[in-house]
Motif scaffolding. Sequence first.
Motif, PDB file in Angstrom:
ATOM      1  N   LEU A 169      75.803 -21.672 -32.329  1.00  0.00           N
ATOM      2  CA  LEU A 169      76.161 -22.590 -33.529  1.00  0.00           C
ATOM      3  C   LEU A 169      75.575 -22.027 -34.991  1.00  0.00           C
ATOM      4  N   GLY A 170      75.317 -21.849 -34.480  1.00  0.00           N
ATOM      5  CA  GLY A 170      74.353 -20.690 -36.097  1.00  0.00           C
ATOM      6  C   GLY A 170      75.847 -18.977 -36.631  1.00  0.00           C
ATOM      7  N   THR A 171      77.041 -18.684 -35.556  1.00  0.00           N
ATOM      8  CA  THR A 171      78.046 -18.676 -36.145  1.00  0.00           C
ATOM      9  C   THR A 171      79.059 -18.989 -37.527  1.00  0.00           C
ATOM     10  N   HIS A 172      79.527 -17.870 -38.228  1.00  0.00           N
ATOM     11  CA  HIS A 172      80.311 -18.049 -38.808  1.00  0.00           C
ATOM     12  C   HIS A 172      81.732 -17.702 -38.634  1.00  0.00           C
ATOM     13  N   ILE A 188      68.308 -26.836 -35.371  1.00  0.00           N
ATOM     14  CA  ILE A 188      68.623 -26.159 -34.263  1.00  0.00           C
ATOM     15  C   ILE A 188      70.314 -25.425 -35.307  1.00  0.00           C
ATOM     16  N   ILE A 189      70.843 -25.551 -36.027  1.00  0.00           N
ATOM     17  CA  ILE A 189      71.862 -24.896 -36.711  1.00  0.00           C
ATOM     18  C   ILE A 189      71.391 -23.748 -37.557  1.00  0.00           C
ATOM     19  N   THR A 190      70.514 -24.324 -37.929  1.00  0.00           N
ATOM     20  CA  THR A 190      69.040 -23.156 -39.377  1.00  0.00           C
ATOM     21  C   THR A 190      69.388 -22.234 -38.027  1.00  0.00           C
ATOM     22  N   THR A 191      68.887 -22.403 -37.126  1.00  0.00           N
ATOM     23  CA  THR A 191      68.413 -21.661 -35.977  1.00  0.00           C
ATOM     24  C   THR A 191      68.958 -20.821 -35.363  1.00  0.00           C
ATOM     25  N   GLY A 192      69.904 -21.250 -35.013  1.00  0.00           N
ATOM     26  CA  GLY A 192      70.903 -20.402 -34.577  1.00  0.00           C
ATOM     27  C   GLY A 192      71.738 -19.606 -35.569  1.00  0.00           C
ATOM     28  N   GLU A 193      71.750 -19.735 -36.863  1.00  0.00           N
ATOM     29  CA  GLU A 193      72.069 -19.066 -38.142  1.00  0.00           C
ATOM     30  C   GLU A 193      70.830 -17.441 -37.973  1.00  0.00           C
ATOM     31  N   ARG A 194      69.681 -17.965 -38.068  1.00  0.00           N
ATOM     32  CA  ARG A 194      68.765 -16.867 -38.291  1.00  0.00           C
ATOM     33  C   ARG A 194      68.896 -16.127 -37.029  1.00  0.00           C
ATOM     34  N   LEU A 195      68.504 -16.595 -35.872  1.00  0.00           N
ATOM     35  CA  LEU A 195      68.730 -15.833 -34.809  1.00  0.00           C
ATOM     36  C   LEU A 195      70.139 -14.737 -34.807  1.00  0.00           C
ATOM     37  N   ASP A 196      70.792 -15.440 -35.269  1.00  0.00           N
ATOM     38  CA  ASP A 196      72.322 -14.185 -35.853  1.00  0.00           C
ATOM     39  C   ASP A 196      71.837 -13.454 -36.104  1.00  0.00           C
ATOM     40  N   ARG A 234      83.288 -14.347 -33.163  1.00  0.00           N
ATOM     41  CA  ARG A 234      81.583 -14.309 -32.930  1.00  0.00           C
ATOM     42  C   ARG A 234      81.240 -14.902 -32.152  1.00  0.00           C
ATOM     43  N   PHE A 250      73.020 -20.991 -29.133  1.00  0.00           N
ATOM     44  CA  PHE A 250      72.322 -21.190 -30.421  1.00  0.00           C
ATOM     45  C   PHE A 250      72.922 -20.724 -31.434  1.00  0.00           C
ATOM     46  N   VAL A 251      73.233 -19.135 -31.321  1.00  0.00           N
ATOM     47  CA  VAL A 251      73.452 -18.379 -31.769  1.00  0.00           C
ATOM     48  C   VAL A 251      75.087 -18.136 -32.311  1.00  0.00           C
ATOM     49  N   TYR A 290      79.465 -15.098 -28.163  1.00  0.00           N
ATOM     50  CA  TYR A 290      78.390 -15.647 -27.800  1.00  0.00           C
ATOM     51  C   TYR A 290      78.095 -16.358 -27.035  1.00  0.00           C
TER      52      TYR A 290
END
Lengths: 582, 102, 683
Positions: free
Chosen positions: A365-368, C576-584, A372, A362-363, A376
């Motif tokens: 997916l959210g990293t830029h 899902i992606i927003t969740t991931g970003e938040r978690l990060d 990183r 999940f994380v 993850y």
Amino acid sequence: MSQLLLTLLVFVPILGTFVILLLPDSMKNMFGKITIGINSFQLIIATYIISKYEGLHETMNGVLSLDNYQFLEKYDWIQLNLGSFGKLTAEYLLGVDGLSNSMILLAAIVLLIGAISSLEIKRKRRGFYALYLLLSGTIMGCFLALDFFLFYLFFEFMLLPMYFLIGIWGGKNSEYASIKFFIYTLVGSIFILVIMIALAASVIDPSATAVQLGLVNHLDQITPDIISKVQTMLISGEIGQSDYVRTFTLVHMMDAKNYIPDSILSLDYGATLFGTNVRFVAFLMVFIGFAIKLPVVPLHTWLPDAHVEAPTSISVVLAGILLKIGGYGMLRIAYSVFPDGAQHFAWWIAFGGVVSILYGAFVALGTHNLKRLIAYSSVSHMGFVMLGIASLTAEGVSGAIFQMFSHGVISSALFLIAGVLYYRTGDLEIESYSGLSSKMPKYTMLATIAFFASLGLPGFSGFMAELFVFLGAFNSSAVNHLIPRWMTVTAVLGLVLSAAYYLWAMQRIFLGKYFLKKESWESLLKDLTPRELLMLAPLAIMTLALGIYPKLLINLIEGSVTELVEFANYVGADYIKTIIGG
Amino acid sequence: MVTFLHYMLASAFLFSIGLAIALTKRSAIVALMGVELMLNAANINLVAFNLKNPALADGHAFAIFVIVIAAAEVCVALALIIKLFQYFKSVDLHQLNQLKEK
Amino acid sequence: MNSIVFISLLAVISPLIGVFLIQLIGKSALVDKIGTTSIGISILCNLFMFSHVWGGSPISLTFDWLQLGEHQFELTFQWNVLSAVILTMVSIISMFVHIFSSAYMQGDPDLKRYYSLLGLFTFAMFGVLISDHLIFLYLFWELVGFCSYMLIGFWRKKEAAVSAAKKAFVINRIGDAGFMVALMALYLQFNTLSLSEIQVSFQSIDLDSSLLVLAGIGVMLAAMGKSAQIPFAVWLPDAMQGPTPVSALIHAATMVAAGIYLLVKCYFFLPDSVLLCIALVGGITAFIGAFSALTQYDIKRILAFSTISQLGYMMLSIGVSDPSSSIYHLITHAFFKAGLFLGAGAVIHSMHQVSCDICKGFDPQDIRWMGNLRKHMPKTLIGFSLCLAGLAGVPFTTGFLSKDAILTSVLAKGLNDGGIWIFIMILGFLAAALTAFYCLRMFYHIFLKDLGIANHKVCQECLVLPKEVGTRMYLPVMILGFCSLWISMTLNPFNTSGSWLQQGIGIPTLDHHEYHILAIVLSVGMLLLGLFIGYMIFIQNKAQALKKSLKVSFLYKLSFHFFYLDHLYKFGAKAIITTGERLDKIPHADEYFVKAAVVTSEFIRGFDDKVIDFFVKCFAVGNVVIGHVLAWFDKEIIDGFVKLFTRFMKLLGDIFRKPQGERSQSMIAWSMVLIAIVIGILI
């Protein structure tokens, strides 16, 4: 000569450290080459050991015997007379078995590639290479040591070079990252240290005790009869306290008969801590110590920071080998010494694994930031190791070791891929690039291979590892009832997520319209140099070979894994019965 | 025939020389050498005393202990002297009176 | 290894060898020839193998692969009648696609990659077909997915293509996850993953029905992903962003067939509840696919939706326990759909020639710009219309035969079992009518009406009329068109049971002869109904008002947007992606600890400052008062004594110090003397 192979593996690099420290400044350009030379030497020895390694024979007697280990080197090291408390001994005991042979091969390969990669380092080279060689030696020592004390020594000693390598040669925020890394690992080490001391206070070496008691004159005359005699005497309390020869050797710690009656970790002592039997607590402490290193989700936050800040070669070593010491330590120490705890906490361990798999994905997916993201993904992949180990089936544990090896290879490649960009521009933000495929075709091809290997495309080693872990974890619900089915089924979702984050990153960096954040990068972004190709190509070939023909690796580890699994299942169940019954 | 007394005498002789050097020489290094002589005199004593009870080798053990400590001490002392030299450009003990109450 | 095994193996490996050769030689002038040759060899070998297997015994090849614990993994590759048919079909279609591509892709700078991927794709598909061991089936299965990813996103600079590729792979991955679950369940149940061994022990051991259901659902999910069933079908219309021949190869004929093939292979262990799910999914997909095809304007999208719909039929057929008809339809569909895609490619190709600089903006794939091509492209017309007839299910085509077989089974099941099966049956027949309708609509737009581009507002003068394409492009279409005639399957155009294929495959079919006539009547009725409505609307131009009101209706939007499935997925992905970003972005847990520690310490310091300090201060003030008093006392009285004492001591010290001299050495000397004196006294 073959008696000394393992020592060479450990101490030649450490010797190299001193050589580099003593060389005059005028030979500055040689440091890198010396390091590569020494690491190649390690790889040659490791390959030789692997080629000479024989699978376990039927005739060998169980996990509890030192016969299971090959290339054994055993010397007395520390003998401390405690007066009325008996003797405390630590041995210099190195050996190879199915749990460690793949790891030393992996370590040798990754260290060599890391050394080639560190040719990029331009600052304070003497210190860098000296520390790097020190790291190389201690890592090997960690995988080879069969004495808890020796293991702990190497385990701790690894921290020192790593701390400086991240802190001095890292990026902007590296001091923060290195201190975080150091403190996290140190906390884990303290847990392990406490249990190590408790174990040393509880376990005796039956053969040395026999000599002490005068049953035989020399260690060579020890027979199984004498050992069992000593063990019976121990249980019936016939041995005086001053005759105990306390030991750190892991093989002795695995046998419940070697525990002094009513010592803190013996099965029948029955003391509780926080409402749980002390042995379970002890298992948990050792496990957490290694879980920090692995890392497992609530304890993982040092990893992304350390990776983002560390120089490329150190990231490679960190992801490629250091994480594996966590998994290796779990199997070698936590699961071997406390099989009861392993079964007791299997549900939670598997749960931690599943959470790691999904959370990491999940994380990611959210990293830029590319590094990183890879960090993850490592967390996610290490979750598979946890899940596989927790299952206590041959498939699961083999899958876990396979995953460690495969992740070592693949994540090294991934960090090298990230390093290629970092070396050229110093920027790892995913949004800073787009459409690199038209400009750097070779780079794109290798990145594609690495990405797909890591997302578990069949044909690459990552898939085989995940497959075995899944099969094992699911089978566990019927074989030993440790992991519920829904957990494994949930973990399968990780496959989808990993595809999503890798392909998305792939799309953003390599595909689409060509775009760079700064125009000045245009001239910097050249395709791969031969040196980079030399590092990446073998890794790609290895992951492909293992993916198609996993027997190459499975054959090495299979015997020991089967023994360990049987031991942990049957003996662990017995121990639990004793603990709960008593 | 070398007797216990001879050892004692040699030791006392050595000690006296060491003491004399330590007390009279102005150079810190030479004074340090004097101190070392005294330590070795003590070592001779220790070894000699072992003659009284040869079964326990504690005299020898102590001597070795002292040698090790002496070596460490020399390291420290030399390091100090070097630092002193760097600071005062001299190792003359007579000039090193900064700490002295005026 | 005897020669027949060798030849069978060569058929499979030949495309892979071609890939290596292409990579090694890499001259762009040669790559298409190498690719085509390697597939040609495959066809020959496959035909030889086909003749050997047909009516004979299956060929199999076993390797030792792995030993793990007490489990032995043996790799088995198997060529039986079923796989032989599909192998031959895939190799033939791949051949046509290669030939077509050599014209269509001419001048592309990346031909090396293109032909490598085509070859690799064909190889992967062969692998899926011959693998008996599920692990290797899975391996090739995902390799197929990987190749489709690379091929859909072949034009790497085209954002839409790249996104479509990613979407295809990720959605297929959901299905693959299901496959993985099926592997786990089967392994637990049977202790092996070799399908033939599973089939043997299936009869002999006690079965855990929950595991079988799990395995069945897993396999079903896998097939739903690969064969683009609702709700996973969203990737298929987007996948048309790839080059058109690729669409023909992957998304019409072969890759999507893999899912159906897997289900047929696993059919023997599927429990009834799973079969019902499959039938339901199939029926709904058949209907929704056809329904969504009604309103599309992009020629490739129409075909994509028709593929979805036809795949729904195949699933439906498996669901009603008639897998052989499913395979039958798979084969016939592969031919006519490949023909349609290649024909569409030809049409698009020639529409490309029409555009000039001014009217560059127009989309050559939009059917509204086409028209009257019957005059401009007569040869393509023949092939295309034959294939279209097959798709619509017009009698005397193979499509009619296979669809009829499926509908007969569906009818039988619906009338026999009732309940939900009736609903499924209705869906199936409705879809047939819709199919006829959109086929006619497409035919009308492409071939019958006036050339749409002629009405282009901006650009009237420059108009270049579309031209017939080259031989290498229309010939495959024509051949595929003729393959769609009934004669290629059976002599009797109304009864499929005489078909050589059905007899050869030998999967037992239900005997539902009594429903056969009814099914034929119904399906022809549906066909005529669809054609009639189409005829009225398009050719007679009747019901204009109805057409207009329909265009703004909700149903139209539903159809045009494919039931908003895409939006659903996008929403999910974003979440899902927003969740991931938040978690990060959450400050890490350890930072909380540090913060907590800092706050605690600050609190303690504050406590220290305020509370404790207060007492301390009070205490201090009191002390000061007392202190002053005491100080005086101290200073004058006690200190008097103390000072007296120190004076005395100083005096004493001076007495001793003075003689010692100034230097440290003399001090030591003096102390030595004193010690000597003391010792002398003691002794």
